[in-house]
Write an enzyme that holds these catalytic residues in place. Structure first.
Site, mmCIF file in Angstrom:
data_model
loop_
_atom_site.group_PDB
_atom_site.id
_atom_site.type_symbol
_atom_site.label_atom_id
_atom_site.label_comp_id
_atom_site.label_asym_id
_atom_site.label_seq_id
_atom_site.Cartn_x
_atom_site.Cartn_y
_atom_site.Cartn_z
ATOM 1 N N CYS A 124 -17.703 -68.522 36.158
ATOM 2 C CA CYS A 124 -16.899 -67.401 37.036
ATOM 3 C C CYS A 124 -17.537 -66.337 36.959
ATOM 4 O O CYS A 124 -17.251 -65.091 37.613
ATOM 5 C CB CYS A 124 -15.457 -67.288 36.407
ATOM 6 S SG CYS A 124 -14.584 -68.974 36.372
ATOM 7 N N HIS A 260 -12.417 -60.450 37.244
ATOM 8 C CA HIS A 260 -12.148 -61.802 37.543
ATOM 9 C C HIS A 260 -10.739 -62.099 37.732
ATOM 10 O O HIS A 260 -9.896 -61.814 36.726
ATOM 11 C CB HIS A 260 -12.939 -62.592 36.569
ATOM 12 C CG HIS A 260 -12.738 -63.976 36.828
ATOM 13 N ND1 HIS A 260 -12.990 -64.823 38.065
ATOM 14 C CD2 HIS A 260 -12.622 -65.091 35.853
ATOM 15 C CE1 HIS A 260 -12.644 -66.062 37.979
ATOM 16 N NE2 HIS A 260 -12.504 -66.447 36.836
ATOM 17 N N ASN A 291 -7.863 -68.983 41.003
ATOM 18 C CA ASN A 291 -8.996 -68.844 40.308
ATOM 19 C C ASN A 291 -10.034 -69.286 41.010
ATOM 20 O O ASN A 291 -10.061 -70.640 40.993
ATOM 21 C CB ASN A 291 -8.990 -69.117 38.879
ATOM 22 C CG ASN A 291 -10.142 -68.885 38.170
ATOM 23 O OD1 ASN A 291 -11.286 -68.580 38.771
ATOM 24 N ND2 ASN A 291 -10.396 -68.737 37.070
HETATM 25 O O1 UT7 Z 1 -12.143 -68.674 35.375
HETATM 26 C C1 UT7 Z 1 -12.441 -69.079 34.098
HETATM 27 C C2 UT7 Z 1 -11.757 -68.326 33.019
HETATM 28 N N1 UT7 Z 1 -10.609 -69.055 32.848
HETATM 29 C C3 UT7 Z 1 -9.367 -68.363 32.235
HETATM 30 O O2 UT7 Z 1 -9.711 -67.132 31.763
HETATM 31 C C4 UT7 Z 1 -8.214 -69.359 31.887
HETATM 32 C C5 UT7 Z 1 -7.599 -68.499 30.566
HETATM 33 N N2 UT7 Z 1 -6.757 -69.202 30.088
HETATM 34 C C6 UT7 Z 1 -5.435 -69.240 30.697
HETATM 35 O O3 UT7 Z 1 -5.033 -68.509 31.729
HETATM 36 C C7 UT7 Z 1 -4.010 -69.873 29.853
HETATM 37 O O4 UT7 Z 1 -4.503 -70.210 28.614
HETATM 38 C C8 UT7 Z 1 -3.249 -70.907 30.799
HETATM 39 C C9 UT7 Z 1 -2.875 -70.119 32.194
HETATM 40 C C10 UT7 Z 1 -4.340 -71.880 31.275
HETATM 41 C C11 UT7 Z 1 -2.380 -71.272 29.755
HETATM 42 O O5 UT7 Z 1 -1.645 -70.481 29.187
HETATM 43 P P1 UT7 Z 1 -0.929 -70.521 27.782
HETATM 44 O O6 UT7 Z 1 -0.115 -69.307 27.835
HETATM 45 O O7 UT7 Z 1 -2.394 -70.227 26.980
HETATM 46 O O8 UT7 Z 1 -0.437 -71.829 27.643
HETATM 47 P P2 UT7 Z 1 -0.842 -72.871 26.310
HETATM 48 O O9 UT7 Z 1 -2.098 -73.782 26.618
HETATM 49 O O10 UT7 Z 1 -0.844 -72.109 25.197
HETATM 50 O O11 UT7 Z 1 0.372 -73.719 26.357
HETATM 51 C C12 UT7 Z 1 1.876 -73.334 26.045
HETATM 52 C C13 UT7 Z 1 2.751 -74.556 26.318
HETATM 53 C C14 UT7 Z 1 2.477 -75.706 25.667
HETATM 54 O O12 UT7 Z 1 3.628 -76.136 24.982
HETATM 55 P P3 UT7 Z 1 4.395 -76.137 23.490
HETATM 56 O O13 UT7 Z 1 3.205 -76.544 22.601
HETATM 57 O O14 UT7 Z 1 4.392 -74.558 23.402
HETATM 58 O O15 UT7 Z 1 5.380 -76.999 23.755
HETATM 59 C C15 UT7 Z 1 1.892 -76.449 26.516
HETATM 60 O O16 UT7 Z 1 1.931 -77.911 26.260
HETATM 61 O O17 UT7 Z 1 3.017 -74.733 27.603
HETATM 62 C C16 UT7 Z 1 2.634 -76.136 27.985
HETATM 63 N N3 UT7 Z 1 1.641 -76.336 29.103
HETATM 64 C C17 UT7 Z 1 2.265 -76.514 30.361
HETATM 65 N N4 UT7 Z 1 3.554 -76.350 30.792
HETATM 66 C C18 UT7 Z 1 3.723 -76.568 32.078
HETATM 67 C C19 UT7 Z 1 0.419 -76.284 29.232
HETATM 68 N N5 UT7 Z 1 0.105 -76.262 30.652
HETATM 69 C C20 UT7 Z 1 1.029 -76.247 31.277
HETATM 70 C C21 UT7 Z 1 1.586 -76.545 32.491
HETATM 71 N N6 UT7 Z 1 2.855 -76.563 32.964
HETATM 72 N N7 UT7 Z 1 0.658 -76.540 33.616
#
Ligand code: UT7
Length: 339
Positions: A124, A260, A291
């Site tokens: 990215c 970004h 993204n």
């Molecule tokens: O361009 C390249 C650079 N990329 C980035 O900069 C991406 C950076 N990361 C992010 O934007 C975020 O980490 C995400 C949007 C991908 C995810 O958000 P998060 O707040 O970090 O969520 P998480 O992975 O910590 O998951 C939180 C909860 C989990 O459940 P529990 O363990 O709290 O019960 C996941 O299992 O959300 C759950 N979860 C989802 N639920 C619904 C993870 N993905 C999903 C989903 N839908 N798609």
């Protein structure tokens, strides 16, 4: 003693002379994405800010088609023809061929008559890496005009049922013409990488061995979202300050901040760290575009210019970051769009 090598030409100022983009026709809502992943529109919007993204069609919107379309519009905005280009640099991670490089085909299609052509792979961060290289080429007098394109078809490289990546990414292309200028239109580049965190965004498996795996699972992008989020939220504010310092610009003097478009929450954290006044417009193209990796910065610039959040000539700070984990950015004067 042998003959002497002629010394370099005097350094010149450079600027962004024109910007063009290609946004695919097809809009893909969160509802459509959630037909294949266990998630919801509410979760996606609250965690990432994304409402919709665009996916490219199989005909007419290949990586090359989108790159050429954006490149043509950038040339039109700059008021020059393709034969003036001395170099074409394409930043992409999703061109489906490793050889030959996409830039050679783009350079041919745009009628450059044989410009230097190279692809840059820096995830990215790719667009701002390529912009730094192009600006330095023009500054040093190696070429007079260079075209920089960021283009991706992320819909090809994210597994449709993988809920950790499928909702984030979208497709598109953006391009700028870089050329010589009376005043400084592109500030110095700040760039770097942290390969110790290379696993945080990676392709799995590799292209050579996948055919030998019993399940022949094709390569997809895997992302440790939380690790990337933490790195970006902790480190990128510092990098934005370095970019402004190197350009000798106060953050409060900016007209636009173009980070970004990875996650609206990451950008909110960075904006708070930088204590940006409300006079600095902040790019939010992710809401409708998702993204788009290497295409995200020029697409976000185009939205700001099209909607009047910033005018051509306004001061913008570009900050790209992602796989590698790598980052790059510079302060620029915002370019014109084609009429
Ligand atoms: O361009 C390249 C650079 N990329 C980035 O900069 C991406 C950076 N990361 C992010 O934007 C975020 O980490 C995400 C949007 C991908 C995810 O958000 P998060 O707040 O970090 O969520 P998480 O992975 O910590 O998951 C939180 C909860 C989990 O459940 P529990 O363990 O709290 O019960 C996941 O299992 O959300 C759950 N979860 C989802 N639920 C619904 C993870 N993905 C999903 C989903 N839908 N798609």
């Amino acid at each position: 003693m042998g003959a002497q090598i002629a010394g370099p030409a005097p350094l010149r100022n450079t600027a962004l002379l024109g910007l063009g983009v290609h946004r695919p026709e097809r809009i893909v809502t969160n509802h459509e994405i959630c037909q294949q992943i266990d998630s919801s529109d509410e979760w996606i919007q609250s965690r990432s800010g994304i409402k919709e993204r665009r996916f490219a069609e199989d005909t007419g919107e290949t990586v090359l088609d989108m790159a050429i379309s954006a490149g043509r519009k950038a040339l039109e905005a700059a008021g020059i023809t393709g034969d003036r280009l001395g170099a074409v640099i394409v930043a992409t991670s999703t061109y489906p061929y490793q050889t030959p490089q996409s830039a050679a085909l783009v350079a041919d299609a745009l009628g450059t008559g044989g410009a230097a052509a190279l692809d840059i792979s820096a995830g990215c961060a790719g667009f701002c890496y390529a912009l730094g290289v192009a600006s330095d080429l023009v500054r040093a007098g190696t070429e007079d005009y260079a075209l920089v394109i960021g283009v991706e078809r992320m819909s090809d490289t994210t597994e449709p049922t993988d809920r950790s990546v499928r909702f984030i990414f979208g497709d598109g292309a953006g391009a700028v013409v870089v050329g010589p200028s009376d005043e400084v239109g592109i500030g110095p580049t700040v760039w770097g990488s942290d390969g110790s965190q290379a696993d945080a965004i990676r392709q799995e498996p590799d292209w050579v061995n996948f055919a030998n795996n019993p399940d022949q699972k094709r390569p997809w992008i895997i992302m440790e979202g939380t690790a990337v989020f933490r790195w970006a939220a902790f480190e990128m504010g510092k990098i934005a300050r370095q970019i402004a310092d190197k350009a000798g610009v106060e953050l409060a003097a900016l007209d636009a901040f173009v980070p970004h478009q990875a996650n609206l929450r990451i950008n909110d954290v960075i904006v708070r760290q930088l204590d940006l006044p409300e006079t600095v417009a902040v790019a939010d193209d992710i809401i409708e575009t998702g993204n788009t990796s290497a295409a995200s910065i020029p697409l976000a610039m185009e939205k700001m210019l099209r909607t009047g959040q910033v005018q051509p000539g306004g001061l913008g700070l570009l900050l790209a970051f992602g796989a590698g984990l790598s980052y790059a950015g510079q302060v620029v004067k915002m370019p014109p769009l084609a009429q």
